[in-house]
Design an enzyme around this catalytic site. Structure first.
Site: not given
Ligand code: NAP
Length: 295
Positions: A131-132, A71
């Site tokens: 995150g994003g 992204k």
């Molecule tokens: P990302 O940029 O990789 O960010 C992930 C975030 O989760 C980071 O803040 C990470 O923290 C934290 N994290 C990961 N594992 C963790 C744990 N066990 N305990 C606490 N914090 C944890 O991913 P993203 O794009 O933001 O996506 C996050 C989630 O949202 C994913 O599951 C994705 O599938 C979902 N999502 C859904 C949609 C939808 O349309 N429904 C759209 C976008 C994303 P650290 O920085 O400390 O690693």
């Protein structure tokens, strides 16, 4: 096999095996009587992204969705950025026109999904993650009029950087201006003497992958849900699952009144992307039906 005149679309990312986007976009084509194809385009590494974009454009692709981990990677390859991408600081949609323009439909897709929950805009929002998706959540809730925000993160420096970045430009400031009390908490401090914000909480959004792989849910998170749950309280999990998610189950047990997983956001961001590519906005009912049948 694509026919002449078919609308070619796709999803650029890694590990796309379980992506539901092809089902959703095929339903949009069918709902609107359009002929087209939506492909999963696996790109092994960031170095291959520029040539892949050039090849897809030359092959007649009209547009792409972009997902983890590209992204931000695609940003330098774009000829222009729509204001939605500038505000979000990330691109999830590209339109070839014929040069590539970047858009972001995650923020407005989430805002639309939240809007459907008929939220009051009062009380404090707790966003889990930095995150994003967390960034999209912070922008979306600030557009819905919430005035108080708590970001829960494993990494304070990263969360602080995310909030600072969101406040950097005038546009962002006006979007986030209502979140007067942007606070940061670690997962460890979600419960205990320092966690004095529970009473105000009206909406919790999980923007981490917690629960996505049926992983263990930490005890302090379970306690936090118990402490916050009750009438009028809302929980939105951006993770989505076949029949809810582990965290939507936890929220239900804790007495949250309105609970949603990430499926509606997924459909809403896809509808908005489809409109960017085709000029037509599907209502999404057929996509919802097909996703339910898949469940
Ligand atoms: P990302 O940029 O990789 O960010 C992930 C975030 O989760 C980071 O803040 C990470 O923290 C934290 N994290 C990961 N594992 C963790 C744990 N066990 N305990 C606490 N914090 C944890 O991913 P993203 O794009 O933001 O996506 C996050 C989630 O949202 C994913 O599951 C994705 O599938 C979902 N999502 C859904 C949609 C939808 O349309 N429904 C759209 C976008 C994303 P650290 O920085 O400390 O690693």
């Amino acid at each position: 096999m694509a026919q002449d005149g078919d609308i070619l679309l796709g999803l650029l990312g890694q590990s796309l095996g379980h992506s539901l986007s092809p089902v959703i976009h095929q339903a949009f084509f069918d709902e609107l009587g359009l002929s087209g194809r939506y492909d999963k385009i696996e790109v092994p590494d960031a170095a291959s992204v520029p040539s892949t974009l050039e090849d897809l454009s030359a092959s007649g692709y009209r547009g792409l969705n972009v997902t983890i981990p590209y992204k931000l990677t695609v940003l330098p390859q774009l000829a222009a950025l729509d204001v939605s991408a500038t505000l979000a600081g990330a691109v999830n949609t590209i339109k070839f026109d014929p040069t590539p323009t970047g858009y972001n439909t995650d923020v407005s897709g989430l805002a639309e999904a939240l809007y459907q929950l008929d939220l009051s805009g009062e009380g404090r929002v707790v966003v889990l993650g930095n995150g994003g998706a967390a960034r999209a959540a912070v922008i979306a809730v600030s557009t819905l009029g919430f005035k108080s925000l708590q970001v829960v993160s494993r990494d304070h420096a990263k969360a602080r950087a995310m909030l600072d970045q969101l406040l950097q430009t005038a546009e962002r400031q006006s979007l986030i201006a209502n979140c007067r009390q942007a606070g940061l908490t670690s997962f460890e401090d979600l419960v205990g003497p320092g966690a004095d914000f529970h009473e105000d909480v009206s909406l919790v959004i999980n923007a981490t992958p917690i629960g996505q792989k049926n992983d263990h849910i930490p005890d302090n998170l379970l306690q936090f849900f118990k402490s916050v749950g009750g009438p009028g309280k809302c929980f939105v999990d951006l993770v989505y699952g076949k029949a809810g998610t582990p965290l939507t189950g936890v929220a239900q047990q804790a007495g949250f009144e309105r609970i949603a997983d990430g499926m509606e956001m997924l459909i809403q961001q896809a509808r908005l992307a489809f409109k960017i590519w085709t000029g037509q906005l599907p209502d999404g009912q057929l996509a919802r039906k097909r996703l339910n049948e898949k469940a």
